[in-house]
Design an enzyme around this catalytic site. Structure first.
Site, short mmCIF file in Angstrom:
data_model
loop_
_atom_site.label_atom_id
_atom_site.label_comp_id
_atom_site.label_asym_id
_atom_site.label_seq_id
_atom_site.Cartn_x
_atom_site.Cartn_y
_atom_site.Cartn_z
N LYS A 1 -61.71 44.61 -21.60
CA LYS A 1 -62.41 43.64 -20.74
C LYS A 1 -62.63 44.19 -19.34
O LYS A 1 -63.71 44.05 -18.77
CB LYS A 1 -61.64 42.31 -20.67
CG LYS A 1 -61.45 41.63 -22.02
CD LYS A 1 -60.79 40.27 -21.89
CE LYS A 1 -59.35 40.32 -21.42
NZ LYS A 1 -58.40 40.85 -22.42
N ARG B 1 -57.70 31.34 -20.81
CA ARG B 1 -56.80 31.86 -21.83
C ARG B 1 -56.12 30.75 -22.62
O ARG B 1 -55.32 31.05 -23.52
CB ARG B 1 -55.71 32.69 -21.15
CG ARG B 1 -55.78 34.19 -21.43
CD ARG B 1 -54.69 34.82 -20.59
NE ARG B 1 -54.33 36.15 -20.96
CZ ARG B 1 -54.84 37.24 -20.38
NH1 ARG B 1 -55.79 37.16 -19.49
NH2 ARG B 1 -54.40 38.43 -20.73
N ARG C 1 -52.27 53.25 -21.75
CA ARG C 1 -52.49 52.76 -20.39
C ARG C 1 -51.16 52.66 -19.64
O ARG C 1 -51.09 52.94 -18.45
CB ARG C 1 -53.17 51.38 -20.46
CG ARG C 1 -53.49 50.79 -19.09
CD ARG C 1 -54.35 49.54 -19.21
NE ARG C 1 -53.60 48.40 -19.71
CZ ARG C 1 -54.14 47.21 -20.00
NH1 ARG C 1 -55.44 47.01 -19.85
NH2 ARG C 1 -53.40 46.23 -20.45
N ARG D 1 -47.77 49.14 -14.96
CA ARG D 1 -47.57 47.72 -15.25
C ARG D 1 -46.37 47.53 -16.16
O ARG D 1 -46.31 48.10 -17.25
CB ARG D 1 -48.83 47.15 -15.95
CG ARG D 1 -49.96 46.90 -14.98
CD ARG D 1 -51.23 46.49 -15.71
NE ARG D 1 -51.05 45.39 -16.66
CZ ARG D 1 -52.05 44.77 -17.26
NH1 ARG D 1 -53.31 45.13 -17.01
NH2 ARG D 1 -51.83 43.79 -18.10
N ARG E 1 -47.46 39.90 -26.08
CA ARG E 1 -48.78 39.58 -25.54
C ARG E 1 -49.79 39.36 -26.65
O ARG E 1 -50.63 38.45 -26.58
CB ARG E 1 -49.26 40.70 -24.61
CG ARG E 1 -48.61 40.60 -23.24
CD ARG E 1 -48.60 41.90 -22.52
NE ARG E 1 -49.93 42.33 -22.15
CZ ARG E 1 -50.21 43.58 -21.77
NH1 ARG E 1 -49.28 44.49 -21.73
NH2 ARG E 1 -51.42 43.89 -21.42
P1 ADP Z 1 -54.40 42.09 -20.48
O1 ADP Z 1 -54.74 43.54 -20.43
O2 ADP Z 1 -53.10 41.81 -21.14
O3 ADP Z 1 -55.52 41.25 -21.01
P2 ADP Z 1 -54.60 40.87 -17.83
O4 ADP Z 1 -54.66 41.84 -16.71
O5 ADP Z 1 -55.82 40.08 -18.13
O6 ADP Z 1 -54.08 41.70 -19.04
O7 ADP Z 1 -53.40 39.85 -17.59
C1 ADP Z 1 -52.08 40.28 -17.41
C2 ADP Z 1 -51.11 39.11 -17.50
O8 ADP Z 1 -51.42 38.15 -16.46
C3 ADP Z 1 -51.15 38.28 -18.79
O9 ADP Z 1 -50.37 38.85 -19.82
C4 ADP Z 1 -50.60 36.94 -18.28
O10 ADP Z 1 -49.20 36.99 -18.13
C5 ADP Z 1 -51.19 36.81 -16.90
N1 ADP Z 1 -52.50 36.11 -16.94
C6 ADP Z 1 -53.71 36.66 -16.66
N2 ADP Z 1 -54.69 35.74 -16.80
C7 ADP Z 1 -54.07 34.58 -17.20
C8 ADP Z 1 -54.53 33.29 -17.53
N3 ADP Z 1 -55.83 32.97 -17.50
N4 ADP Z 1 -53.62 32.35 -17.91
C9 ADP Z 1 -52.32 32.63 -17.94
N5 ADP Z 1 -51.80 33.84 -17.65
C10 ADP Z 1 -52.67 34.81 -17.28
#
Ligand code: ADP
Length: 191
Positions: free
Chosen positions: A14, A89, A128, A134, A146
């Site tokens: 994404k 989400r 990654r 991270r 996740r």
């Molecule tokens: P990923 O590569 O896992 O999609 P993101 O960078 O989008 O990672 O998000 C990292 C973390 O931030 C998620 O695993 C969650 O803990 C938190 N997070 C991000 N966006 C949301 C959301 N819309 N609702 C709840 N938690 C979120």
């Protein structure tokens, strides 16, 4: 306005595709993951509240996410539209987003969903993790959590947009440019 939800499991690409979409279509980027990492890096109270959830690979509670997005939507710079990356989400977030947009006379144009097999996701995230720094990319238990959390809490969001005839699946394996090409074909039909 072109308001896109870019959807998909962790590691689906994404962030990579968002950058290309923003550049081509001049949209405001709202990545909740990036926003939380910024808050954590700056040690704000929101960042401190979100950290424990994020590090373990759990979702941050809806009310914290929704408030943060609402502030960002109000402070947008481009009149052309938004790309929501990693948000909504949960179905509660999707409902809140529709309400926020409606207040401004806006709505979601389309959901683009990157589809990638679980094994490929795990290997991309592990790779990654070697450079991202991270905590949530670092061990298999968190990575699996996740992916499981995605299936349990986030996949129903796809049904929510399917019911509005807004869901578009995109094959998320292949070259970055090929995937981007497929995305652009859908966007250009919707513009
Ligand atoms: P990923 O590569 O896992 O999609 P993101 O960078 O989008 O990672 O998000 C990292 C973390 O931030 C998620 O695993 C969650 O803990 C938190 N997070 C991000 N966006 C949301 C959301 N819309 N609702 C709840 N938690 C979120």
């Amino acid at each position: 306005m072109l308001n896109i939800v870019l959807f998909g499991p962790p590691g689906a690409g994404k962030g990579t595709q968002s950058e290309k979409i923003i550049e081509k279509y001049d949209l405001n980027h709202i990545s909740t993951g990036d926003l939380f990492r910024k808050h954590m890096g700056e040690g704000t109270s929101l960042g401190r509240m979100a950290q424990e959830y994020i590090d373990e690979g759990n979702l941050v509670p809806d009310e914290l996410v929704i408030k943060m997005v609402e502030v960002k939507i109000k402070s947008h710079h481009s009149p052309k539209g938004f790309i929501f990356d990693g948000f909504p989400r949960t179905v509660a977030q999707a409902i809140a987003l529709d309400a926020m947009l409606k207040k401004q006379g806006l709505s979601i144009t389309t959901m683009l969903a990157l589809e990638v097999e679980d094994e490929e996701l795990r290997s991309r995230i592990r790779l990654r993790g070697k450079t991202s720094g991270r905590a949530d990319d670092q061990n298999d238990e968190r990575i699996n959590n996740r992916i499981e959390t995605y299936k349990r809490e986030t996949l129903p969001v796809a049904d929510y947009y399917t019911a509005q005839s807004k869901y578009h699946g995109i094959n998320g394996t292949g070259s970055i440019d090929q995937i981007f090409n497929d995305i652009c074909m859908v966007i250009d039909l919707k513009k």
